[in-house]
Each structure stands twice: as structure tokens, then as C-alpha cells.
Design a protein around this motif. Structure first.
Motif, short mmCIF file in Angstrom:
data_model
loop_
_atom_site.label_atom_id
_atom_site.label_comp_id
_atom_site.label_asym_id
_atom_site.label_seq_id
_atom_site.Cartn_x
_atom_site.Cartn_y
_atom_site.Cartn_z
N ALA A 1 0.82 -1.20 0.00
CA ALA A 1 0.00 0.00 0.00
C ALA A 1 0.87 1.26 0.00
O ALA A 1 0.66 2.17 -0.80
CB ALA A 1 -0.91 -0.02 1.22
N ASN A 80 -4.56 -0.62 2.72
CA ASN A 80 -4.72 0.63 1.97
C ASN A 80 -5.52 1.66 2.75
O ASN A 80 -5.28 2.85 2.67
CB ASN A 80 -5.35 0.36 0.60
N LEU A 483 -8.80 0.57 -2.37
CA LEU A 483 -7.78 -0.01 -3.26
C LEU A 483 -8.18 0.16 -4.72
O LEU A 483 -7.36 0.54 -5.56
CB LEU A 483 -7.56 -1.49 -2.91
N LYS A 486 -7.54 3.58 -5.84
CA LYS A 486 -6.10 3.84 -5.94
C LYS A 486 -5.54 3.19 -7.22
O LYS A 486 -4.71 3.78 -7.92
CB LYS A 486 -5.44 3.23 -4.69
#
Ligand code: FAD
Length: 521
Positions: A1, A80, A483, A486
Motif C-alpha cells: 500500500a 490501503n 484499493l 487507488k
């Protein structure tokens, strides 16, 4: 992460600053915007509602009490999410609870039992100690019979887990000779706590009345995904509550971060259509008020059921988009009950093990903003329509009064003598929030239909997907949402910098069944 964050925030990366329109201001859309702004791009988040957060949204009632869309629990195994809290400097807003899993005992009303994870013991020994130390839920023989099923996961890891997505919990247990008690006592409770999916609808959009499936039809990958993190990370199963409502305590700091880097977040801006140009790419976004938004890149961070409705007709036959037909959200009801007395409460999440409720917590004990020494506020996830209550009972369409009465009925078993009756706590008020389509139903075989964030370079290179339902290893959850957002930011940043896509970021092949169906259509 942390490595992905560092990659995205690397000032040395050559940049072509992109304007990126992100549709949806849930955790996924907000995380995407945050990491895009870290990577030097300019996100514009378009959120339909007047409140941020989507499934974590919350608002005040007339008394100033927060009404939440869902009881939300953070796990240690949310790398994350933890990273995001650190980056925003708000880690202290997570209220970590003692590392234990607390279960109500259906046979002994009012009694609880727990798996206590010893401090300072490394994984997976701490979990072994927690399970072995509890004698009230599983016999020694049951514990021994769990081992053959869990060993391949320990040895082979994620590839083994992914392969089990084709099996239901029941099929997996039969295959590995695991006792039914393990399913009843641990797996179902764990899956409910993590994803609230133990009672899921049949994956069909056609049925107006919501059918609910047998827990045995849940994918084993759900249980193993959780188990794997809990077994491998000493703090993986430790739980935390946010110290108040998520829009203010988590979403607002993300928005501040985005704004400080030149991005924008618009509330009350529902998208009506994705307009496609002659080249097949997104030409612009049409908002419900008739205005349009043009950007260099577009990200969808809406729930899968909404996405299917927004999908442009000319894309709907493309296998990549067509596979989303196989995913459907589960109806969930969140209930908050305010009582006039303090109940005998546990400071943490409780697995109710009742047929109607999945997990609950006394928020007046667990959450700083809701703290009350004299009165309890229970928040419960009503995982509806098990066979015990009749498979055709449409709880999502039931009145608030019916839902609350059903909850109180269950709670009177969990709190005998404390709720209702002579001298018992009286209900002061309630809030019932329905999410007709929440996280996607994790029935066996769904993972293969979850699309990658990267969409086809041809013909839609200017469109990227986010949302907890897109492909990432955390299934439908807050961690999965962050996540996925991201990863969507990474796809855009890599393309803008002319970098090759990261290995995890290449286009996920579409299952051959979907391709064949698309060709035959
Ligand atoms: P969403 O939160 O659904 O965000 C999508 C956003 O898109 C919304 O804000 C929506 O308003 C917006 N939108 C929709 N249509 C449009 C449009 N046309 N134009 C513009 N915007 C639009 N997860 C956990 O990890 N732990 C838990 O304990 C947990 N408990 C839960 C309890 C409940 C009752 C529920 C419902 C969910 C729970 N979850 C939990 C799951 C978690 O909340 C979700 O996985 C996560 O929040 C999803 O985030 P998302 O951004 O992908 O989607």
C-alpha cells in the motif's frame, strides 16, 4: 500500500497533467481523486447526493443524532485504508478494540463467548491460540478437522483462494471433510462481519421481490480471503470503529486534500448519461441538470447496479462491459435503536448469531461521538430473509415498524430481561436505512466477472473503472473500495506518464463464456 502511494506521489515522474472527471463520491471515487491529485492530476468528483460517502454516508436527524447508512468496522488487515488514514494524519480517529471476536450464544440467552487473540504472539499462532482457547464453540475434534481445509491456503496462498471462488462454502467443506459446526460457528459469522453477505439474493435483476439464498451458496473465496489475512497478519482480525460519522471524520479530510491540490468535489451533481463520440470514446458526461462536463479521462466509481444503467448502448455489447451483467448488489438494511437505559454492553463488535441480524454494536459504548453513559444506541445490520423467516419475505420492502419489531424480537433474546417487559429498556426512537443494492453478491464464481480498473485501450482509452466491485483482492468492502480507487488512479497516472502498465494493472481477460455470448448476440 505504501509503495503504491509513493509511486503515485513521486515528483520525479514526468507528468502530463490530466483533468479527470470521477463519477461517484463514495470511498472509491474519493480515494481515486486523492491519489490522482497526489500524482499531479486535477480530479473533479461528481457526486449525485448532497452527502459524501455513498455506502458510508451519514447525516444528522432533527435531534442532531447521526443516522448512518451502515455499521462499519475497520480491520487491521486493511492496508490501503490504514495507509490512507496515515497519509491524511487522522490515524487517531480509529478506535481500536481489544483483539477478540465476541459471539452471542444462542443456547444461552444473554451470554457471550469469545476468541481472544493473545498480545505479542505472532500470526498464525495468535489465531491458533484464540481458537484453541475457546471451548464453548468448537470441540477439539472439530478444531482438528478444520486443519486439512486450511492447510492448502497456508501453503499455496492467493492462487488457492482464487480457485475456491467456484465452490460454495458447503461444497468446500464437503470436499475437505470439515465439520458443519465450523461453518455455523465461525465461517458464516466471519463472512457476515466482513461482508454481510451470508444471506444474498439470487443474482438476477429481474426479480422485483428479492429472493435470498441459502448461506451455503456463498463463495468460499469470501471466507478464505478473510481467513487468509487473519491467519497471516497478527493484527489482521483486530477491529476498529471510526470515532464518528464517516462523511465528516474520513471523507472531509480526503476532500480537503483534493481541494488543496487544485481538484474539485461537487455534491448534488448526478450523472444522467455518459456520452460517446464517433470514435467510441467518452465525449463528455451529461449531468441530470442538462449541463455537460468534459475531461481528459473519465472514471466511473458508482456501484455496479448503477453502472449497468449508465452504460452507453454502444458499449453494452462489448464483452468487457457485458460481464458486469453477472454482478448484482445485495439488499441490506441498517437499523439504529436508541434506548432509554444503558444495556449490558460489550465494547466492540458482536456476532449476534441470530437468523435476522448479522452483527451489531452498542455505539454509545464503542464510538466517541455517540458516547452516552446512561443510554444505549444499538446499530445493527439486518441481513434479511433467511429460511427461518420465510425465503419470500421481502424485508427491504417491509415497513420500518415491521423491521424494528423484528429486531426487537431478536434483541430480546440477546438481552433477556433488559429489553422490553417490566422494567426493561424502552425504545426511544429508531432509524432504518435501506440500501436496496449494496456490495455485490459474492456467490460462487463471481470473481471472474469483476472487471479490471483498466478498460480496453481500444476503443475506450479515456475511461477507467473504480468501485469496490471491480477486480481487487478485497471483495466488496471499504478496503476494496479504497484499493480500487487507488488502482484506477495508477492506471491513469501510468498512461499519462507514458509508463507501461504495472503487472497488476493490465486488462483482465474476459471469461470465455461472456465473449461467446457477446459474439452470439
Ligand atoms: P459507494 O459507497 O456505493 O459509492 C458510490 C457513489 O456513487 C455514491 O456516493 C453514490 O451516491 C454515487 N452515485 C451513484 N449514482 C450516481 C450518479 N448517477 N452520478 C453521480 N454519482 C452517483 N465494508 C467494510 O469494509 N466493513 C464493514 O463493516 C462494512 N459494513 C457495511 C454495512 C452496510 C450496511 C453496507 C451497505 C456496506 C458495508 N460495507 C462494509 C461495505 C462498504 O460500505 C462498501 O464496500 C464501500 O463503502 C463501497 O464504496 P464505493 O465507493 O465502491 O461505492
Amino acid at each position: 500500500a505504501a509503495a503504491l502511494s509513493a509511486k503515485l506521489a513521486d515528483p520525479a515522474t514526468p507528468q502530463q497533467r490530466k483533468k479527470v472527471a470521477v463519477i461517484g463520491g463514495g470511498l472509491s471515487g474519493l480515494a481515486c481523486a486523492k491519489y490522482l491529485s497526489d500524482a499531479g492530476h486535477t480530479p473533479l468528483v461528481l457526486e449525485a447526493r448532497d452527502v459524501l460517502g455513498g455506502k458510508v454516508s451519514a447525516w444528522q436527524d432533527a435531534d442532531g443524532d447521526m443516522i448512518e447508512t451502515g455499521l462499519h468496522i475497520f480491520f487491521g488487515a486493511y492496508p490501503n485504508m490504514m495507509n490512507l488514514f496515515q497519509e491524511l494524519g487522522i490515524e487517531d480517529r480509529l478506535q481500536w478494540k481489544a483483539h477478540r471476536m465476541t459471539f452471542a450464544m444462542p443456547q444461552l440467552p444473554g451470554e457471550f463467548t469469545s476468541f481472544d487473540f493473545p498480545d505479542g504472539v505472532p500470526a498464525p499462532l495468535n489465531m491458533a491460540a484464540a481458537i484453541l482457547g475457546n471451548t464453548e464453540m468448537l470441540s477439539l475434534l472439530d478444531k482438528v478437522r478444520m486443519v486439512p481445509g486450511l492447510l492448502p491456503m497456508l501453503l499455496e496462498g492467493q492462487p488457492f483462494i482464487d480457485a475456491q471462488d467456484e465452490l460454495s462454502v458447503k461444497e468446500f467443506m464437503d470436499k475437505y471433510g470439515m465439520p458443519e459446526t465450523v461453518n455455523e460457528e465461525i465461517f458464516i459469522a466471519m463472512a457476515k462481519a466482513l461482508y454481510h453477505t451470508a444471506h444474498s439474493p439470487e443474482p438476477t435483476l429481474d426479480s422485483a421481490a428479492l429472493d435470498f439464498m441459502d448461506p451455503d451458496r456463498m463463495s468460499m473465496a469470501v471466507v478464505l480471503t478473510a481467513m487468509n489475512r487473519f491467519i497471516n497478519e497478527a493484527d489482521g482480525s483486530q477491529t476498529a470503529f471510526l470515532d464518528g460519522g464517516q462523511p465528516e471524520r474520513l471523507c472531509a479530510p480526503v476532500v480537503d486534500h483534493v481541494l488543496s491540490r487544485g481538484g474539485e468535489v461537487r455534491l448534488g451533481a448526478p450523472l444522467a448519461a455518459i456520452e460517446v463520440g464517433d470514435d467510441g470514446q467518452v465525449a463528455c458526461l451529461r449531468l441530470a441538470d442538462g449541463s455537460s462536463v468534459e475531461a481528459d479521462v473519465y472514471v466511473s466509481a458508482v456501484p455496479v447496479d448503477v453502472f449497468k444503467k449508465l452504460l452507453p448502448a454502444s458499449w453494452s455489447t462489448m464483452p468487457f462491459f457485458r460481464q458486469t451483467e453477472e454482478l448484482i448488489g445485495i439488499p441490506v438494511i441498517n437499523v439504529q435503536l436508541w434506548f432509554d437505559k444503558k444495556l449490558r454492553s460489550v465494547d466492540g463488535l458482536c456476532f449476534s448469531r441470530s437468523p435476522l441480524l448479522s452483527v451489531y454494536a452498542d455505539m454509545s459504548t464503542c464510538v466517541e461521538e455517540y458516547a452516552d453513559a446512561d443510554r444505549s444506541m444499538l446499530e445493527l445490520v439486518f441481513a434479511p430473509a433467511t429460511r427461518e423467516v420465510g425465503a419470500d419475505r421481502n424485508w427491504i420492502g417491509a415497513s420500518d415498524a415491521e423491521v424494528v419489531a423484528a429486531c426487537l424480537g431478536e434483541l430480546s433474546r440477546l438481552f433477556p430481561g433488559e429489553i422490553g417487559g417490566e422494567g426493561g429498556a424502552e425504545l426511544l426512537k429508531h432509524a432504518v436505512v435501506r440500501t436496496p443494492r449494496s456490495v455485490y453478491a459474492a456467490t460462487p464464481g463471481r470473481n471472474r466477472y469483476r472487471p479490471s480498473q483498466a478498460t480496453q485501450a481500444t476503443p475506450v482509452p479515456n475511461f477507467v473503472l473504480a468501485g469496490d466491485w471491480t477486480s481487487q483482492k478485497f471483495l466488496g468492502s471499504m478496503e476494496g473500495a479504497v484499493l480500487a480507487g487507488k488502482l484506477a488512479a495508477e492506471v491513469i497516472a501510468d498512461r499519462a506518464a507514458g509508463r507501461a502498465a504495472a503487472t497488476s494493472q493490465t486488462l483482465k481477460p474476459v471469461h470465455e463464456e461472456v465473449v461467446a455470448a457477446a459474439e452470439g448476440a
